[in-house]
Design an enzyme around this catalytic site. Structure first.
Site, PDB file in Angstrom:
ATOM      1  N   GLU A 254      -6.951   0.245   8.380  1.00  0.00           N
ATOM      2  CA  GLU A 254      -6.181   0.747   7.238  1.00  0.00           C
ATOM      3  C   GLU A 254      -7.132   1.337   6.212  1.00  0.00           C
ATOM      4  O   GLU A 254      -8.196   0.775   5.957  1.00  0.00           O
ATOM      5  CB  GLU A 254      -5.397  -0.364   6.512  1.00  0.00           C
ATOM      6  N   GLU A 305       6.965   2.344   1.122  1.00  0.00           N
ATOM      7  CA  GLU A 305       7.756   1.167   1.494  1.00  0.00           C
ATOM      8  C   GLU A 305       8.198   0.458   0.219  1.00  0.00           C
ATOM      9  O   GLU A 305       7.522  -0.434  -0.287  1.00  0.00           O
ATOM     10  CB  GLU A 305       6.930   0.241   2.382  1.00  0.00           C
ATOM     11  N   GLU A 314       1.735  -1.071  -4.162  1.00  0.00           N
ATOM     12  CA  GLU A 314       1.975  -1.337  -2.746  1.00  0.00           C
ATOM     13  C   GLU A 314       3.132  -0.512  -2.187  1.00  0.00           C
ATOM     14  O   GLU A 314       3.226  -0.288  -0.980  1.00  0.00           O
ATOM     15  CB  GLU A 314       2.264  -2.829  -2.522  1.00  0.00           C
TER      16      GLU A 314
END
Length: 330
Positions: A254, A305, A314
């Site tokens: 990632e 998301e 996030e």
């Protein structure tokens, strides 16, 4: 003319191989995302030849059949203990999530756990044995030569990281990483590592410049580094060497930058980071400690998301909006 033809062909093949260094993480913590078959088509349209998913979602695996996309698939953290304690559980996991699809899906790595920290997660003690059991289950299914088993670590396991040559795992992680590395050395699998210059930048904005984090610094710093990504990667390499993993390769499982939600998070900065990261990885120059070595890298993430817990940032790591339109001209 024949020489020129083969020269052009060789350059084209090298470019193709470099392009395949890039993958994208397909997180699904949102209820507004496109159907999975459309996501697979988007990967193909954008020439993303590799994908990482965080759990063995059966619908995603079905959609991947025949796509030729190389896949990193995760064993959920909550399943690690049972797989470590019972080989039949490992066999069942491989049968249900790998063997069932192996004729039509190109599995590359199985990641047994994501960012498990032995300092605050009891699952850590089960990771090495769970990796061994999954590896044994692959052998039983005649798939061991095709798929490598690893786990995903992160920068928080380091006790020191600067200069990168002084990289070392913290006291709480050393025994855990020694066991993990021992398995990886024996099996020939790489370490999977989440490498985020963004989080290091916002954690120390006094000493880390934005240009250094975004691959925009014009020259090297006092440690010989032009960007934070390379420094982080080499710090992990140095730490691995101290626990017996000097010959291990790192796959960046990632890396990304948020477009909103916090300090330094903007469309401009995120677009700059992704563009420069792709160029850097595909350039084939490696890092100062590993010159010329390819850096297989998975961008985080395909979509925003909005249902993710934690900090607001996030929710804003997506390369694409839910309607599949791109956030950045990458």
């Amino acid at each position: 003319m024949i020489f020129l033809f083969f020269l052009v062909l060789l350059i084209g093949l090298q470019t193709s191989v470099r392009a395949q260094t890039i993958g994208v993480c397909y997180g699904q913590v949102a209820d507004n995302l496109p159907p999975k078959d459309q996501v697979i088509k988007l990967f193909q349209t954008k020439n993303f030849g590799r994908m990482r998913i965080f759990n063995p979602d059966q619908a995603t695996l079905e959609a991947l059949r025949g796509s030729n996309i190389e896949l990193v698939i995760g064993v959920a953290n909550e399943d690690i203990k049972s797989i470590a304690n019972d080989i039949s559980s490992a066999n069942a996991w491989v049968q249900n999530n790998i063997l069932k699809f192996s004729q039509d899906v190109k599995f590359k790595y199985i990641a047994v756990g994501n960012e498990i920290d032995p300092a605050n997660n009891d699952q850590a003690q089960f990771v090495p044995l769970a990796m061994k059991n999954i590896d044994a289950a692959l052998a039983s299914a005649n798939l061991k030569s095709q798929i490598k088993v690893s786990t995903v670590i992160y920068m928080g396991l380091l006790g020191s990281s600067y200069p990168p040559s002084a990289g070392a795992f913290n006291e709480a992680s050393t025994s855990y990483m020694t066991q993990v590395v021992s398995f990886l050395v024996e099996s020939g699998a790489p370490v999977l590592a989440n490498v985020y210059p963004y989080f290091s930048y916002i954690g120390n904005m006094k000493d880390i410049s934005l240009d250094y984090a975004l691959f925009k610094q014009p020259g090297n710093n006092d440690a010989g580094y032009q960007n934070l990504f390379d420094a982080q990667l080499d710090a992990i390499y140095a730490a691995l060497a101290k626990v017996g993993g000097s010959n291990l390769n790192i796959v960046v499982s990632e890396s990304g930058w948020p477009s909103a939600g916090g300090d330094g998070a903007s469309i401009e900065n995120a677009g700059t980071f992704y563009t420069n990261l792709i160029a850097h990885v595909n350039g084939g120059k490696g890092t100062p400690a590993k010159p010329g070595q390819d850096i297989e890298t998975y961008l985080f993430a395909m979509f925003d998301e909005y249902q993710k817990p934690g900090a607001e940032t996030e929710k804003h790591f997506g390369l694409f909006h839910a309607d599949q339109s791109p956030k950045y001209p990458i």
